[in-house]
Design an enzyme around this catalytic site. Structure first.
Site, PDB file in Angstrom:
ATOM      1  N   ASN A 157       0.503   0.958   5.853  1.00  0.00           N
ATOM      2  CA  ASN A 157       1.088   0.053   4.872  1.00  0.00           C
ATOM      3  C   ASN A 157       1.726  -1.070   5.656  1.00  0.00           C
ATOM      4  O   ASN A 157       2.567  -0.817   6.527  1.00  0.00           O
ATOM      5  CB  ASN A 157       2.148   0.794   4.036  1.00  0.00           C
ATOM      6  CG  ASN A 157       2.903  -0.142   3.107  1.00  0.00           C
ATOM      7  OD1 ASN A 157       2.366  -1.139   2.656  1.00  0.00           O
ATOM      8  ND2 ASN A 157       4.146   0.184   2.833  1.00  0.00           N
ATOM      9  N   GLY A 158       1.327  -2.295   5.384  1.00  0.00           N
ATOM     10  CA  GLY A 158       1.909  -3.417   6.111  1.00  0.00           C
ATOM     11  C   GLY A 158       0.895  -4.520   6.288  1.00  0.00           C
ATOM     12  O   GLY A 158      -0.089  -4.598   5.550  1.00  0.00           O
TER      13      GLY A 158
ATOM     14  N   CYS B 109       0.855  -1.192   0.000  1.00  0.00           N
ATOM     15  CA  CYS B 109       0.000   0.000   0.000  1.00  0.00           C
ATOM     16  C   CYS B 109       0.887   1.237   0.000  1.00  0.00           C
ATOM     17  O   CYS B 109       2.098   1.152   0.206  1.00  0.00           O
ATOM     18  CB  CYS B 109      -0.865   0.042   1.253  1.00  0.00           C
ATOM     19  SG  CYS B 109      -2.044  -1.312   1.356  1.00  0.00           S
TER      20      CYS B 109
ATOM     21  N   GLY C  16      -0.438   0.415  -5.218  1.00  0.00           N
ATOM     22  CA  GLY C  16      -1.748  -0.202  -5.062  1.00  0.00           C
ATOM     23  C   GLY C  16      -2.765   0.484  -5.934  1.00  0.00           C
ATOM     24  O   GLY C  16      -2.846   1.706  -5.943  1.00  0.00           O
TER      25      GLY C  16
ATOM     26  N   TYR D 271      11.554  -4.457  -6.706  1.00  0.00           N
ATOM     27  CA  TYR D 271      10.302  -4.435  -7.455  1.00  0.00           C
ATOM     28  C   TYR D 271       9.337  -3.301  -7.091  1.00  0.00           C
ATOM     29  O   TYR D 271       8.856  -2.602  -7.968  1.00  0.00           O
ATOM     30  CB  TYR D 271       9.590  -5.784  -7.271  1.00  0.00           C
ATOM     31  CG  TYR D 271       8.223  -5.816  -7.903  1.00  0.00           C
ATOM     32  CD1 TYR D 271       8.062  -5.918  -9.279  1.00  0.00           C
ATOM     33  CD2 TYR D 271       7.073  -5.714  -7.114  1.00  0.00           C
ATOM     34  CE1 TYR D 271       6.804  -5.933  -9.861  1.00  0.00           C
ATOM     35  CE2 TYR D 271       5.810  -5.726  -7.694  1.00  0.00           C
ATOM     36  CZ  TYR D 271       5.684  -5.838  -9.058  1.00  0.00           C
ATOM     37  OH  TYR D 271       4.442  -5.838  -9.625  1.00  0.00           O
TER      38      TYR D 271
END
Ligand code: SF4
Length: 484
Positions: A101-102, A2, A28, A255
Protein backbone atom coordinates in the site's frame (compact mmCIF):
# COMPACT_ATOMS: atom_id res chain seq x y z
CA UNK A 1 -5.08 3.72 -1.63
CA UNK A 2 -4.86 -0.04 -1.15
CA UNK A 3 -5.32 -2.65 1.54
CA UNK A 4 -2.86 -5.43 2.32
CA UNK A 5 -2.96 -8.51 4.48
CA UNK A 6 -0.49 -11.32 5.16
CA UNK A 7 -1.11 -14.40 7.32
CA UNK A 8 1.00 -17.26 8.64
CA UNK A 9 -1.60 -19.54 10.21
CA UNK A 10 -1.78 -23.11 11.46
CA UNK A 11 -4.30 -24.21 8.83
CA UNK A 12 -5.23 -23.23 5.28
CA UNK A 13 -5.32 -19.42 5.17
CA UNK A 14 -7.19 -18.61 1.96
CA UNK A 15 -10.59 -18.05 3.57
CA UNK A 16 -9.05 -15.96 6.40
CA UNK A 17 -7.29 -13.82 3.79
CA UNK A 18 -10.57 -13.46 1.91
CA UNK A 19 -12.44 -12.41 5.07
CA UNK A 20 -9.66 -9.99 5.99
CA UNK A 21 -9.79 -8.43 2.53
CA UNK A 22 -13.55 -7.93 2.85
CA UNK A 23 -12.82 -5.89 6.01
CA UNK A 24 -10.39 -3.82 3.94
CA UNK A 25 -12.63 -3.51 0.88
CA UNK A 26 -13.20 0.22 1.52
CA UNK A 27 -9.50 0.77 0.70
CA UNK A 28 -9.90 -0.28 -2.94
CA UNK A 29 -12.51 -1.82 -5.17
CA UNK A 30 -10.67 -2.02 -8.45
CA UNK A 31 -8.80 -5.31 -8.15
CA UNK A 32 -8.44 -8.10 -5.61
CA UNK A 33 -5.83 -10.81 -5.24
CA UNK A 34 -4.53 -13.59 -3.02
CA UNK A 35 -1.31 -15.59 -3.25
CA UNK A 36 -0.53 -18.62 -1.08
CA UNK A 37 2.44 -20.98 -0.85
CA UNK A 38 2.41 -24.75 -0.55
CA UNK A 39 4.50 -27.67 -1.89
CA UNK A 40 7.24 -25.26 -2.99
CA UNK A 41 4.85 -23.43 -5.29
CA UNK A 42 3.00 -20.13 -5.28
CA UNK A 43 -0.73 -20.31 -5.93
CA UNK A 44 -2.18 -17.06 -7.25
CA UNK A 45 -5.60 -15.68 -8.12
CA UNK A 46 -6.02 -11.98 -8.88
CA UNK A 47 -8.01 -9.74 -11.18
CA UNK A 48 -10.56 -6.96 -11.60
CA UNK A 49 -13.46 -6.59 -9.21
CA UNK A 50 -14.28 -6.52 -5.52
CA UNK A 51 -13.30 -9.33 -3.17
CA UNK A 52 -16.77 -10.82 -3.25
CA UNK A 53 -17.27 -10.48 -6.99
CA UNK A 54 -13.86 -11.77 -8.03
CA UNK A 55 -13.27 -14.88 -5.91
CA UNK A 56 -15.41 -17.98 -6.28
CA UNK A 57 -15.57 -21.16 -4.19
CA UNK A 58 -13.36 -22.90 -6.79
CA UNK A 59 -10.50 -20.64 -5.73
CA UNK A 60 -10.20 -22.37 -2.36
CA UNK A 61 -9.04 -25.50 -4.25
CA UNK A 62 -6.30 -23.45 -5.90
CA UNK A 63 -5.17 -21.23 -3.02
CA UNK A 64 -3.55 -23.89 -0.84
CA UNK A 65 -1.19 -23.27 2.05
CA UNK A 66 -0.78 -21.92 5.57
CA UNK A 67 1.01 -18.77 4.39
CA UNK A 68 -0.49 -16.18 2.12
CA UNK A 69 -0.83 -12.53 1.16
CA UNK A 70 -3.88 -10.60 -0.04
CA UNK A 71 -4.50 -7.22 -1.60
CA UNK A 72 -7.27 -4.85 -2.66
CA UNK A 73 -6.29 -2.07 -4.98
CA UNK A 74 -7.27 1.31 -6.19
CA UNK A 75 -4.82 2.31 -8.95
CA UNK A 76 -2.15 4.97 -8.38
CA UNK A 77 0.82 4.29 -10.67
CA UNK A 78 -0.60 2.26 -13.54
CA UNK A 79 -4.09 2.44 -14.89
CA UNK A 80 -5.67 -0.45 -13.04
CA UNK A 81 -5.25 -3.06 -15.78
CA UNK A 82 -5.79 -6.66 -14.67
CA UNK A 83 -2.06 -7.34 -14.91
CA UNK A 84 -1.46 -4.49 -12.44
CA UNK A 85 -3.45 -6.35 -9.77
CA UNK A 86 -1.43 -7.42 -6.73
CA UNK A 87 0.12 -9.55 -5.24
CA UNK A 88 3.14 -9.91 -7.50
CA UNK A 89 5.83 -12.57 -7.39
CA UNK A 90 9.20 -13.33 -8.89
CA UNK A 91 11.03 -16.64 -9.22
CA UNK A 92 14.51 -15.19 -9.34
CA UNK A 93 16.82 -15.54 -7.43
CA UNK A 94 14.17 -17.48 -5.48
CA UNK A 95 10.47 -17.11 -4.94
CA UNK A 96 9.32 -13.82 -3.43
CA UNK A 97 5.68 -12.66 -3.32
CA UNK A 98 4.68 -9.13 -2.33
CA UNK A 99 1.73 -6.77 -1.89
CA UNK A 100 1.95 -3.12 -0.87
CA UNK A 101 0.00 0.00 0.00
CA UNK A 102 1.60 3.26 -1.03
CA UNK A 103 3.30 4.84 -3.98
CA UNK A 104 6.90 4.89 -5.22
CA UNK A 105 7.67 8.46 -6.30
CA UNK A 106 11.00 7.67 -8.00
CA UNK A 107 9.46 4.72 -9.84
CA UNK A 108 10.88 5.66 -13.25
CA UNK A 109 14.42 6.14 -11.98
CA UNK A 110 14.35 2.81 -10.11
CA UNK A 111 12.82 0.98 -13.04
CA UNK A 112 15.64 2.20 -15.29
CA UNK A 113 18.25 1.20 -12.70
CA UNK A 114 16.78 -2.28 -12.38
CA UNK A 115 16.60 -2.85 -16.13
CA UNK A 116 19.95 -1.28 -17.02
CA UNK A 117 22.18 -2.23 -14.11
CA UNK A 118 20.55 -5.15 -12.36
CA UNK A 119 19.30 -7.07 -15.42
CA UNK A 120 15.81 -7.33 -13.92
CA UNK A 121 12.70 -7.45 -16.07
CA UNK A 122 9.76 -5.10 -15.23
CA UNK A 123 6.59 -6.36 -16.79
CA UNK A 124 3.87 -3.96 -15.62
CA UNK A 125 3.41 -0.33 -14.64
CA UNK A 126 2.71 -1.21 -11.00
CA UNK A 127 5.22 0.36 -8.62
CA UNK A 128 5.23 -2.67 -6.33
CA UNK A 129 7.07 -4.56 -9.08
CA UNK A 130 9.95 -2.15 -8.60
CA UNK A 131 10.05 -2.80 -4.83
CA UNK A 132 9.83 -6.56 -5.47
CA UNK A 133 12.71 -6.51 -7.93
CA UNK A 134 14.87 -4.29 -5.72
CA UNK A 135 14.33 -6.67 -2.81
CA UNK A 136 15.02 -9.70 -5.04
CA UNK A 137 18.11 -8.05 -6.46
CA UNK A 138 19.46 -7.15 -3.00
CA UNK A 139 18.76 -10.65 -1.67
CA UNK A 140 20.39 -12.10 -4.80
CA UNK A 141 23.54 -10.12 -4.06
CA UNK A 142 23.78 -11.78 -0.64
CA UNK A 143 25.48 -15.11 -0.85
CA UNK A 144 23.14 -18.10 -0.65
CA UNK A 145 25.16 -19.47 2.29
CA UNK A 146 24.68 -16.16 4.14
CA UNK A 147 20.91 -16.38 3.68
CA UNK A 148 20.84 -19.98 4.92
CA UNK A 149 23.02 -19.39 7.97
CA UNK A 150 22.04 -15.87 8.84
CA UNK A 151 18.63 -15.49 7.20
CA UNK A 152 17.00 -12.69 9.14
CA UNK A 153 20.02 -10.37 9.21
CA UNK A 154 20.58 -10.84 5.50
CA UNK A 155 16.91 -10.11 4.84
CA UNK A 156 16.97 -6.98 7.04
CA UNK A 157 20.11 -5.83 5.25
CA UNK A 158 18.29 -6.19 1.90
CA UNK A 159 15.28 -4.25 3.27
CA UNK A 160 17.68 -1.52 4.42
CA UNK A 161 19.00 -1.15 0.87
CA UNK A 162 15.43 -0.99 -0.44
CA UNK A 163 14.58 1.74 2.10
CA UNK A 164 17.65 3.70 1.07
CA UNK A 165 16.62 3.63 -2.59
CA UNK A 166 12.83 3.99 -2.58
CA UNK A 167 11.32 7.46 -2.20
CA UNK A 168 7.64 7.40 -1.30
CA UNK A 169 5.24 5.56 0.93
CA UNK A 170 5.15 1.81 1.23
CA UNK A 171 3.66 -0.64 3.69
CA UNK A 172 4.70 -4.03 2.31
CA UNK A 173 3.89 -7.63 3.12
CA UNK A 174 6.09 -10.30 1.46
CA UNK A 175 6.66 -14.01 1.54
CA UNK A 176 10.17 -15.31 0.81
CA UNK A 177 10.13 -18.98 -0.23
CA UNK A 178 12.05 -21.18 2.16
CA UNK A 179 12.45 -18.27 4.61
CA UNK A 180 9.20 -16.79 5.97
CA UNK A 181 6.78 -13.89 6.11
CA UNK A 182 8.21 -10.35 6.04
CA UNK A 183 6.54 -6.96 6.52
CA UNK A 184 8.07 -3.50 6.42
CA UNK A 185 6.92 0.10 6.48
CA UNK A 186 8.58 3.19 5.02
CA UNK A 187 10.78 5.29 7.35
CA UNK A 188 8.07 7.94 7.88
CA UNK A 189 5.32 5.36 8.39
CA UNK A 190 3.09 7.26 5.97
CA UNK A 191 0.65 4.41 5.31
CA UNK A 192 -0.64 2.26 8.17
CA UNK A 193 0.42 -1.32 8.87
CA UNK A 194 -0.64 -3.42 11.84
CA UNK A 195 0.87 -6.63 13.22
CA UNK A 196 -1.32 -9.07 15.14
CA UNK A 197 -0.85 -12.49 16.68
CA UNK A 198 -2.79 -15.22 18.45
CA UNK A 199 -0.41 -17.81 19.86
CA UNK A 200 1.83 -18.81 16.97
CA UNK A 201 -0.51 -17.50 14.25
CA UNK A 202 0.48 -14.16 12.76
CA UNK A 203 -1.23 -11.53 10.67
CA UNK A 204 -0.26 -8.20 9.14
CA UNK A 205 -2.97 -5.89 7.84
CA UNK A 206 -3.48 -2.29 6.73
CA UNK A 207 -6.03 -1.66 9.45
CA UNK A 208 -6.81 -3.13 12.86
CA UNK A 209 -10.39 -3.86 11.74
CA UNK A 210 -9.10 -6.80 9.67
CA UNK A 211 -7.25 -8.20 12.69
CA UNK A 212 -10.31 -7.68 14.91
CA UNK A 213 -12.63 -9.55 12.60
CA UNK A 214 -10.16 -12.45 12.33
CA UNK A 215 -9.79 -12.70 16.11
CA UNK A 216 -6.25 -11.35 16.44
CA UNK A 217 -6.67 -9.57 19.77
CA UNK A 218 -2.99 -8.87 20.41
CA UNK A 219 -1.67 -6.26 18.04
CA UNK A 220 0.69 -3.36 17.53
CA UNK A 221 1.68 -1.01 14.72
CA UNK A 222 4.66 -1.87 12.58
CA UNK A 223 6.84 1.14 13.43
CA UNK A 224 8.02 3.62 10.79
CA UNK A 225 11.10 2.11 9.13
CA UNK A 226 10.63 -1.21 10.90
CA UNK A 227 10.81 -4.70 9.38
CA UNK A 228 9.15 -7.69 11.07
CA UNK A 229 10.07 -11.21 9.98
CA UNK A 230 8.48 -14.53 10.96
CA UNK A 231 10.59 -17.52 10.00
CA UNK A 232 9.23 -20.95 9.12
CA UNK A 233 9.70 -22.05 12.77
CA UNK A 234 7.37 -19.13 13.67
CA UNK A 235 10.11 -17.18 15.46
CA UNK A 236 9.50 -13.41 15.25
CA UNK A 237 12.35 -10.95 14.65
CA UNK A 238 11.95 -7.23 14.24
CA UNK A 239 14.22 -4.27 13.72
CA UNK A 240 13.77 -0.56 13.14
CA UNK A 241 15.97 -0.32 10.09
CA UNK A 242 15.67 3.32 9.02
CA UNK A 243 13.52 5.58 11.14
CA UNK A 244 12.79 9.18 10.25
CA UNK A 245 10.28 11.55 11.87
CA UNK A 246 6.85 9.83 11.77
CA UNK A 247 4.53 11.43 9.21
CA UNK A 248 1.37 9.34 9.22
CA UNK A 249 -1.21 10.23 6.58
CA UNK A 250 -3.73 12.50 8.34
CA UNK A 251 -6.33 11.78 5.69
CA UNK A 252 -6.59 8.18 6.90
CA UNK A 253 -8.40 9.51 9.99
CA UNK A 254 -10.63 11.89 8.06
CA UNK A 255 -11.64 9.75 5.13
CA UNK A 256 -9.92 6.48 4.25
CA UNK A 257 -9.92 4.29 7.30
CA UNK A 258 -12.87 2.60 8.90
CA UNK A 259 -14.03 4.33 12.10
CA UNK A 260 -13.60 1.09 14.06
CA UNK A 261 -9.86 1.00 13.30
CA UNK A 262 -7.08 2.29 15.50
CA UNK A 263 -4.10 3.65 13.59
CA UNK A 264 -0.80 4.62 15.19
CA UNK A 265 -2.35 5.08 18.62
CA UNK A 266 -5.43 7.02 17.52
CA UNK A 267 -8.95 5.64 17.24
CA UNK A 268 -10.39 6.79 13.92
CA UNK A 269 -13.86 7.09 15.50
CA UNK A 270 -12.59 9.35 18.31
CA UNK A 271 -10.66 11.49 15.82
CA UNK A 272 -13.79 12.00 13.69
CA UNK A 273 -15.83 12.80 16.79
CA UNK A 274 -13.36 15.50 17.83
CA UNK A 275 -13.31 16.87 14.27
CA UNK A 276 -17.03 17.59 14.78
CA UNK A 277 -16.34 19.47 18.02
CA UNK A 278 -13.69 21.52 16.27
CA UNK A 279 -16.07 22.28 13.40
CA UNK A 280 -18.79 23.35 15.84
CA UNK A 281 -16.53 26.16 17.13
CA UNK A 282 -16.10 27.45 13.59
CA UNK A 283 -19.81 27.18 12.77
CA UNK A 284 -20.69 29.13 15.94
CA UNK A 285 -18.07 31.77 15.20
CA UNK A 286 -19.71 32.36 11.81
CA UNK A 287 -23.12 32.82 13.46
CA UNK A 288 -24.66 29.96 11.46
CA UNK A 289 -27.86 28.63 13.05
CA UNK A 290 -29.11 25.46 11.37
CA UNK A 291 -32.34 23.62 12.24
CA UNK A 292 -30.75 20.27 11.61
CA UNK A 293 -27.31 18.68 11.01
CA UNK A 294 -26.99 15.96 8.37
CA UNK A 295 -23.99 13.88 7.33
CA UNK A 296 -23.11 13.09 3.76
CA UNK A 297 -22.86 9.33 4.34
CA UNK A 298 -20.82 7.48 5.32
CA UNK A 299 -17.48 8.91 6.35
CA UNK A 300 -18.77 12.17 7.84
CA UNK A 301 -21.39 10.52 10.05
CA UNK A 302 -19.41 10.56 13.31
CA UNK A 303 -18.26 14.14 12.74
CA UNK A 304 -21.84 15.31 12.03
CA UNK A 305 -23.07 13.59 15.20
CA UNK A 306 -20.64 15.40 17.49
CA UNK A 307 -21.10 18.68 15.60
CA UNK A 308 -24.88 18.47 16.15
CA UNK A 309 -24.33 17.67 19.82
CA UNK A 310 -21.98 20.59 20.31
CA UNK A 311 -24.42 22.98 18.58
CA UNK A 312 -27.42 21.59 20.48
CA UNK A 313 -29.20 20.94 17.16
CA UNK A 314 -30.92 17.70 16.06
CA UNK A 315 -28.87 15.20 14.09
CA UNK A 316 -30.83 13.65 11.23
CA UNK A 317 -30.13 11.20 8.40
CA UNK A 318 -31.35 13.21 5.44
CA UNK A 319 -29.46 11.43 2.68
CA UNK A 320 -29.82 7.70 2.24
CA UNK A 321 -27.05 5.90 0.47
CA UNK A 322 -27.48 3.06 -1.95
CA UNK A 323 -24.90 0.77 -0.41
CA UNK A 324 -24.46 -1.19 -3.63
CA UNK A 325 -22.72 1.71 -5.38
CA UNK A 326 -19.07 2.21 -4.46
CA UNK A 327 -17.45 5.18 -2.72
CA UNK A 328 -17.70 8.22 -4.99
CA UNK A 329 -14.16 9.32 -4.35
CA UNK A 330 -12.58 6.07 -5.42
CA UNK A 331 -14.73 5.53 -8.47
CA UNK A 332 -13.76 6.61 -11.99
CA UNK A 333 -14.19 10.27 -13.02
CA UNK A 334 -17.34 12.42 -13.28
CA UNK A 335 -19.20 11.54 -10.13
CA UNK A 336 -22.24 13.79 -10.71
CA UNK A 337 -24.48 11.06 -12.09
CA UNK A 338 -23.14 8.58 -9.60
CA UNK A 339 -24.18 10.92 -6.74
CA UNK A 340 -27.73 11.05 -8.06
CA UNK A 341 -27.94 7.28 -8.10
CA UNK A 342 -26.04 6.85 -4.88
CA UNK A 343 -27.82 9.32 -2.57
CA UNK A 344 -31.53 9.90 -2.17
CA UNK A 345 -32.90 12.71 0.05
CA UNK A 346 -35.37 12.12 2.88
CA UNK A 347 -37.77 14.95 2.04
CA UNK A 348 -39.68 14.89 5.33
CA UNK A 349 -36.43 15.74 7.18
CA UNK A 350 -35.33 18.42 4.74
CA UNK A 351 -38.39 20.37 3.57
CA UNK A 352 -38.51 23.93 4.91
CA UNK A 353 -35.40 23.51 7.10
CA UNK A 354 -32.04 25.20 7.36
CA UNK A 355 -29.78 22.19 6.80
CA UNK A 356 -26.13 21.94 7.81
CA UNK A 357 -24.54 19.25 5.60
CA UNK A 358 -21.26 17.73 6.78
CA UNK A 359 -18.84 16.02 4.40
CA UNK A 360 -15.28 14.81 4.92
CA UNK A 361 -13.69 17.01 2.23
CA UNK A 362 -14.08 18.95 -1.00
CA UNK A 363 -11.77 17.86 -3.80
CA UNK A 364 -13.00 18.89 -7.23
CA UNK A 365 -16.27 20.33 -5.93
CA UNK A 366 -18.49 18.46 -8.38
CA UNK A 367 -19.72 15.99 -5.76
CA UNK A 368 -20.50 18.75 -3.23
CA UNK A 369 -22.35 20.73 -5.92
CA UNK A 370 -24.44 17.69 -6.88
CA UNK A 371 -25.30 16.94 -3.24
CA UNK A 372 -26.32 20.53 -2.48
CA UNK A 373 -28.49 20.62 -5.58
CA UNK A 374 -30.14 17.36 -4.49
CA UNK A 375 -30.92 18.74 -1.01
CA UNK A 376 -32.17 22.06 -2.40
CA UNK A 377 -34.55 20.26 -4.75
CA UNK A 378 -35.80 18.33 -1.71
CA UNK A 379 -37.05 21.64 -0.27
CA UNK A 380 -34.33 22.91 2.09
CA UNK A 381 -34.80 26.56 3.08
CA UNK A 382 -31.06 27.12 3.40
CA UNK A 383 -28.04 24.85 2.96
CA UNK A 384 -24.84 25.29 4.95
CA UNK A 385 -21.92 23.05 4.07
CA UNK A 386 -19.15 22.05 6.50
CA UNK A 387 -15.99 20.15 5.53
CA UNK A 388 -14.33 17.97 8.21
CA UNK A 389 -10.99 18.75 6.65
CA UNK A 390 -9.15 21.93 5.68
CA UNK A 391 -9.10 23.00 2.00
CA UNK A 392 -7.34 20.42 -0.17
CA UNK A 393 -4.80 22.23 -2.36
CA UNK A 394 -1.84 20.01 -3.15
CA UNK A 395 -1.42 16.68 -4.93
CA UNK A 396 -0.76 13.52 -2.97
CA UNK A 397 2.21 11.50 -4.20
CA UNK A 398 1.85 8.79 -1.59
CA UNK A 399 -0.87 6.63 -3.05
CA UNK A 400 -4.07 8.66 -3.20
CA UNK A 401 -5.90 9.41 -6.40
CA UNK A 402 -5.51 13.18 -6.34
CA UNK A 403 -2.25 13.81 -8.05
CA UNK A 404 -2.70 16.84 -10.27
CA UNK A 405 -2.87 20.41 -9.04
CA UNK A 406 -5.72 21.19 -11.44
CA UNK A 407 -7.95 18.79 -9.52
CA UNK A 408 -8.30 21.00 -6.44
CA UNK A 409 -11.10 23.47 -6.30
CA UNK A 410 -9.49 25.27 -3.35
CA UNK A 411 -6.13 25.74 -4.99
CA UNK A 412 -6.77 29.16 -6.53
CA UNK A 413 -10.11 30.12 -5.02
CA UNK A 414 -11.28 31.90 -1.88
CA UNK A 415 -13.78 30.24 0.43
CA UNK A 416 -16.62 32.52 -0.73
CA UNK A 417 -15.87 31.66 -4.38
CA UNK A 418 -16.01 27.95 -3.59
CA UNK A 419 -19.21 28.54 -1.62
CA UNK A 420 -20.80 30.17 -4.66
CA UNK A 421 -19.57 27.49 -7.05
CA UNK A 422 -20.93 24.59 -5.03
CA UNK A 423 -24.18 26.49 -4.41
CA UNK A 424 -24.07 26.62 -0.59
CA UNK A 425 -25.52 29.49 1.46
CA UNK A 426 -22.53 29.22 3.80
CA UNK A 427 -19.36 27.14 3.62
CA UNK A 428 -17.23 26.28 6.66
CA UNK A 429 -13.89 24.53 6.40
CA UNK A 430 -11.98 22.87 9.20
CA UNK A 431 -8.58 24.45 9.90
CA UNK A 432 -5.31 22.49 9.75
CA UNK A 433 -4.79 23.35 13.43
CA UNK A 434 -8.26 21.99 14.21
CA UNK A 435 -7.44 18.77 12.39
CA UNK A 436 -4.23 18.37 14.35
CA UNK A 437 -6.01 19.06 17.66
CA UNK A 438 -8.67 16.48 16.81
CA UNK A 439 -6.35 13.74 15.61
CA UNK A 440 -4.47 13.20 18.80
CA UNK A 441 -3.65 10.19 20.96
CA UNK A 442 -6.63 8.25 22.21
CA UNK A 443 -7.95 8.55 25.74
CA UNK A 444 -5.84 6.99 28.53
CA UNK A 445 -8.65 4.47 29.18
CA UNK A 446 -8.00 2.95 25.76
CA UNK A 447 -4.59 1.84 27.02
CA UNK A 448 -3.05 2.93 23.73
CA UNK A 449 -0.01 5.13 23.69
CA UNK A 450 -0.28 7.89 21.14
CA UNK A 451 1.92 10.28 19.21
CA UNK A 452 2.52 13.97 18.87
CA UNK A 453 0.20 15.86 16.54
CA UNK A 454 3.26 17.02 14.60
CA UNK A 455 3.72 13.41 13.44
CA UNK A 456 1.31 13.71 10.54
CA UNK A 457 1.64 14.22 6.84
CA UNK A 458 -0.55 17.22 5.96
CA UNK A 459 0.97 17.75 2.52
CA UNK A 460 -2.28 17.80 0.56
CA UNK A 461 -3.41 20.70 2.76
CA UNK A 462 -0.21 22.73 3.10
CA UNK A 463 2.32 21.30 0.61
CA UNK A 464 4.68 20.13 3.38
CA UNK A 465 5.76 16.80 1.87
CA UNK A 466 7.51 14.28 4.13
CA UNK A 467 9.90 13.12 1.38
CA UNK A 468 11.89 14.73 -1.40
CA UNK A 469 9.65 15.73 -4.32
CA UNK A 470 11.43 16.12 -7.63
CA UNK A 471 9.63 18.57 -10.00
CA UNK A 472 10.24 16.25 -12.98
CA UNK A 473 8.58 13.39 -11.16
CA UNK A 474 5.63 15.64 -10.27
CA UNK A 475 5.22 16.60 -13.93
CA UNK A 476 5.44 12.96 -15.02
CA UNK A 477 2.88 11.77 -12.44
CA UNK A 478 0.51 14.63 -13.27
CA UNK A 479 0.79 13.87 -16.99
CA UNK A 480 0.08 10.23 -16.33
CA UNK A 481 -3.00 11.09 -14.26
CA UNK A 482 -4.34 13.47 -16.89
CA UNK A 483 -3.94 10.82 -19.61
CA UNK A 484 -5.79 8.17 -17.60
S1 SF4 B 1 -0.54 14.10 0.96
FE1 SF4 B 1 -2.53 13.95 2.08
S2 SF4 B 1 -3.48 12.06 1.37
FE2 SF4 B 1 -1.31 12.00 0.77
S3 SF4 B 1 -0.26 10.91 2.44
FE3 SF4 B 1 -0.12 13.08 2.92
S4 SF4 B 1 -1.95 13.53 4.18
FE4 SF4 B 1 -2.27 11.54 3.19
Amino acid sequence: MCGVIGIYGNKEVATELWLGLISLQHRGQDTAGIITYKDRRFHLRKGKGTVQSFFTSKDWNILKGKIGIGHVRYPTIGGGDPEDAQPFYTNSPFGIAIAHNGNVINYQELKELLVRERRRHINTSNDVEVILNLLASELGRARQSSLLQNGVNTIFEAVKRVMEMVNGSYSCVCFIAGQGLLAFRDPHGIKPLKFGWKGKNFCFASESVALDTLGYREMRDVEPGEAVFIDLNREVSSKVIKKLAPRHCIFEYIYFARPDSIIDGVWVYEARFRLGEELARRVKARGIKPDVVMPVPDTARTTALSLAQALGVPYREGLIKNRYIGRTFIMPRDSRKIVQHKLNPVRCEIEGKRVLLVDDSIVRGSTSRAIISLVRKAGARAIYFASSSAPLKHPCFYGIDMQTRQEFMARNKRVNEIQNEIGADELVYQSIEGMLRAIKPSSPQSGISGRQSSSYCTACFNGDYPTRINPEEIARIEKERIEL
